[in-house]
Design a protein around this motif. Sequence first.
Motif, PDB file in Angstrom:
ATOM      1  N   ARG A   1      74.061   3.778  68.474  1.00 46.64           N
ATOM      2  CA  ARG A   1      74.058   4.667  67.607  1.00 46.64           C
ATOM      3  C   ARG A   1      74.855   5.680  66.886  1.00 46.64           C
ATOM      4  N   ARG A   2      75.088   6.166  68.182  1.00 54.86           N
ATOM      5  CA  ARG A   2      75.951   7.379  67.928  1.00 54.86           C
ATOM      6  C   ARG A   2      77.629   6.937  67.555  1.00 54.86           C
ATOM      7  N   HIS A   3      77.981   5.829  68.653  1.00 52.81           N
ATOM      8  CA  HIS A   3      79.057   6.172  68.643  1.00 52.81           C
ATOM      9  C   HIS A   3      79.593   4.683  67.149  1.00 52.81           C
ATOM     10  N   LEU A   4      78.254   3.685  66.807  1.00 48.91           N
ATOM     11  CA  LEU A   4      78.724   2.667  65.828  1.00 48.91           C
ATOM     12  C   LEU A   4      79.044   3.422  64.248  1.00 48.91           C
ATOM     13  N   ALA A   5      78.197   4.624  64.187  1.00 51.88           N
ATOM     14  CA  ALA A   5      78.563   5.271  63.058  1.00 51.88           C
ATOM     15  C   ALA A   5      79.892   6.188  63.024  1.00 51.88           C
ATOM     16  N   VAL A   6      80.092   6.471  64.629  1.00 55.45           N
ATOM     17  CA  VAL A   6      82.113   7.084  65.316  1.00 55.45           C
ATOM     18  C   VAL A   6      83.092   5.571  63.672  1.00 55.45           C
ATOM     19  N   LEU A   7      83.186   4.535  64.003  1.00 54.98           N
ATOM     20  CA  LEU A   7      83.752   3.353  64.231  1.00 54.98           C
ATOM     21  C   LEU A   7      83.610   3.344  62.536  1.00 54.98           C
ATOM     22  N   VAL A   8      81.994   3.381  61.865  1.00 55.93           N
ATOM     23  CA  VAL A   8      82.164   3.607  60.198  1.00 55.93           C
ATOM     24  C   VAL A   8      82.687   4.474  59.690  1.00 55.93           C
ATOM     25  N   ASP A   9      82.392   5.800  60.269  1.00 56.84           N
ATOM     26  CA  ASP A   9      83.437   6.915  59.516  1.00 56.84           C
ATOM     27  C   ASP A   9      85.373   7.488  60.206  1.00 56.84           C
ATOM     28  N   CYS A  10      84.976   5.994  61.531  1.00 58.03           N
ATOM     29  CA  CYS A  10      86.410   6.155  60.722  1.00 58.03           C
ATOM     30  C   CYS A  10      87.158   4.991  60.084  1.00 58.03           C
ATOM     31  N   GLY A  11      85.882   4.253  59.406  1.00 57.91           N
ATOM     32  CA  GLY A  11      86.794   3.450  58.468  1.00 57.91           C
ATOM     33  C   GLY A  11      87.130   2.214  58.736  1.00 57.91           C
ATOM     34  N   LEU A  12      86.549   2.271  60.279  1.00 56.11           N
ATOM     35  CA  LEU A  12      86.777   0.784  60.796  1.00 56.11           C
ATOM     36  C   LEU A  12      86.170  -0.881  61.003  1.00 56.11           C
ATOM     37  N   ILE A  13      84.940  -0.417  60.456  1.00 53.24           N
ATOM     38  CA  ILE A  13      83.861  -1.295  60.157  1.00 53.24           C
ATOM     39  C   ILE A  13      82.390  -0.816  59.083  1.00 53.24           C
ATOM     40  N   ILE A  14      82.438  -1.842  58.588  1.00 56.29           N
ATOM     41  CA  ILE A  14      81.178  -1.022  56.800  1.00 56.29           C
ATOM     42  C   ILE A  14      80.092  -1.781  57.213  1.00 56.29           C
ATOM     43  N   ARG A  15      79.129  -0.719  57.061  1.00 60.22           N
ATOM     44  CA  ARG A  15      77.373  -1.707  56.935  1.00 60.22           C
ATOM     45  C   ARG A  15      77.849  -2.215  56.166  1.00 60.22           C
ATOM     46  N   ARG A  16      76.854  -3.464  56.384  1.00 60.82           N
ATOM     47  CA  ARG A  16      76.160  -4.296  55.079  1.00 60.82           C
ATOM     48  C   ARG A  16      74.739  -4.369  55.735  1.00 60.82           C
ATOM     49  N   ASP A  17      73.921  -3.622  55.608  1.00 60.55           N
ATOM     50  CA  ASP A  17      72.739  -3.174  56.011  1.00 60.55           C
ATOM     51  C   ASP A  17      71.689  -4.572  54.705  1.00 60.55           C
ATOM     52  N   SER A  18      70.744  -5.079  55.486  1.00 62.49           N
ATOM     53  CA  SER A  18      69.997  -5.699  54.520  1.00 62.49           C
ATOM     54  C   SER A  18      68.658  -4.662  53.791  1.00 62.49           C
ATOM     55  N   PRO A  19      68.662  -5.971  53.160  1.00 61.69           N
ATOM     56  CA  PRO A  19      66.513  -4.739  52.699  1.00 61.69           C
ATOM     57  C   PRO A  19      65.937  -4.015  53.407  1.00 61.69           C
ATOM     58  N   ASN A  20      65.557  -4.560  54.645  1.00 59.95           N
ATOM     59  CA  ASN A  20      64.714  -3.616  55.673  1.00 59.95           C
ATOM     60  C   ASN A  20      65.892  -3.490  57.082  1.00 59.95           C
ATOM     61  N   GLY A  21      66.847  -3.098  57.285  1.00 53.60           N
ATOM     62  CA  GLY A  21      67.736  -2.691  57.605  1.00 53.60           C
ATOM     63  C   GLY A  21      67.894  -4.098  58.698  1.00 53.60           C
ATOM     64  N   LYS A  22      67.165  -5.162  58.994  1.00 47.17           N
ATOM     65  CA  LYS A  22      67.747  -6.349  60.160  1.00 47.17           C
ATOM     66  C   LYS A  22      68.562  -7.078  59.808  1.00 47.17           C
ATOM     67  N   ARG A  23      69.613  -6.814  61.188  1.00 50.36           N
ATOM     68  CA  ARG A  23      71.044  -8.220  60.801  1.00 50.36           C
ATOM     69  C   ARG A  23      70.705  -9.674  60.540  1.00 50.36           C
ATOM     70  N   PHE A  24      71.520  -9.981  60.003  1.00 47.54           N
ATOM     71  CA  PHE A  24      70.956 -11.733  60.106  1.00 47.54           C
ATOM     72  C   PHE A  24      72.258 -12.719  58.997  1.00 47.54           C
ATOM     73  N   ALA A  25      72.022 -14.073  59.567  1.00 44.70           N
ATOM     74  CA  ALA A  25      72.672 -14.761  58.776  1.00 44.70           C
ATOM     75  C   ALA A  25      71.328 -15.263  58.178  1.00 44.70           C
ATOM     76  N   ARG A  26      71.734 -15.779  56.324  1.00 46.41           N
ATOM     77  CA  ARG A  26      71.579 -17.017  55.799  1.00 46.41           C
ATOM     78  C   ARG A  26      71.971 -17.991  55.530  1.00 46.41           C
ATOM     79  N   LYS A  27      72.118 -19.209  56.624  1.00 42.61           N
ATOM     80  CA  LYS A  27      72.608 -20.462  55.513  1.00 42.61           C
ATOM     81  C   LYS A  27      71.740 -20.811  54.767  1.00 42.61           C
ATOM     82  N   GLY A  28      72.939 -21.826  54.690  1.00 40.92           N
ATOM     83  CA  GLY A  28      72.664 -22.949  52.919  1.00 40.92           C
ATOM     84  C   GLY A  28      72.638 -24.747  53.488  1.00 40.92           C
ATOM     85  N   ARG A  29      72.361 -25.515  53.066  1.00 36.93           N
ATOM     86  CA  ARG A  29      72.167 -26.748  53.320  1.00 36.93           C
ATOM     87  C   ARG A  29      73.048 -27.436  53.764  1.00 36.93           C
ATOM     88  N   GLY A  30      73.978 -26.706  54.167  1.00 39.28           N
ATOM     89  CA  GLY A  30      75.355 -27.456  55.059  1.00 39.28           C
ATOM     90  C   GLY A  30      75.530 -26.762  56.691  1.00 39.28           C
TER      91      GLY A  30
END
Length: 437
Positions: free
Chosen positions: A101-130
């Motif tokens: 968790r500490r070094h994920l925050a370092v990557l965010v602060d360095c501007g290398l990644i961006i957090r795209r958090d879900s409403p409940n904080g979980k990480r997942f992907a929603r797929k369509g019919r195809g």
Amino acid sequence: MQTHVTTTPFGLRPMTLGQMASQITANSMPDGLTVDKWKVFRSIREARELIGATDRSLAILNALLSFHPDGELSSDGGLIVWPSNEQLMARANGMSPTTLRRHLAVLVDCGLIIRRDSPNGKRFARKGRGGDVEQAYGFDLSPIVARAEELEQLADAVRFEKNAFKVAKERLTLLRRDIVKMIDAGIEEGVSGDWGRMACLYQKSIARLPRSAPREILESVGEELRMLWNEVHDILVSFTKTQNLDANESHSGRHIQNSKPDSVYESEQRNREKKETNGTAEENDNLRSLPKRELPLGIVLDACPDIVDMAKGGGIRHWRDLLAAAEVARPMLGVSLSAWREACDAMGEVQAAITLAAILQRSDQISSAGGYLRSLTDKAREGQFSTWPMVMALLRAKLDVDKKASQTRAATQEAGGREGGWEVSDALLKTLKKPKS
């Protein structure tokens, strides 16, 4: 159906302007931009100090990139990966959750990644019919694509700085080696030159070097040594060009000189100084009666205070400091390297350093320090030399001077008035006196 793209982190994590800047950069990248993800990662790794990343944060970034299925990152494709903490820890060589968790925050602060958090904080992907991903929550790698050119430029700057540092360090090492050996050659060959001043300039420049010097200091000191190198080199070149011997005579002369390293000047002075080192029968008895223990360093420094000025930092606390100071004093006295090495072999390094300190203290009375040291070296080989008489003589002379000065001051003062001086016990005075036969 695409939902709202989040711009703030989940939970108690705050939103910062730096995170907003990373999102603006990611949103402004042109369409169709494609980069090799591992090439960009190598650039990030080389420029990590400029970016502010750490070794462990790069291990996590490496794991995040491995979750992207393609070898290239494209602005037209999905750039969000959504591994769980357990999956990240496994690919980051078993890193603990807290460290992750500490070094994920370092990557965010360095501007290398961006957090795209879900409403409940979980990480997942929603797929369509195809089977296509319609919405993903996790870590957005878009800043890496948008900043690829900048990261490559930073890596080039780091590579250039490392190469410049290496070149400056190599140049400084070569200059130091050349100057020391050329000064020794000048003294050995009897070349006319102010070698003492040049040795002092060399030591003054070297004293500016800290333990871990940056490139700017290395280049500055290197430039000073370059000027000194030119001066020493010009003297030796001029001396060499003035020699009018043919090749055979030059070869023979060099052979004779190497087989007998004494310079002409030292040889002439050697016989003159030998009388001084032979001593009387009373002095020889004194030599045999001297204590077998080593001279204390404090007594040596009291008797030979001039050697302290040759020490780096202006202080001598250990024998190794005295040895270093003697190395500085040697070329200043005009003592050749061969004479110094012979003295160290015959007396030992510490005794040779004490002897050189005593010669430095009496330099105004000794016409050839090199010839005098060779004479003392010969005596040491025969077991007829000790540093005790030299040091005790210097100490007696100093006591006599201080005693006369105290008597002169006492004569001009009122009864009972006292100034600073040396107070010596009767026992020490008896020790300093020469034993009579």
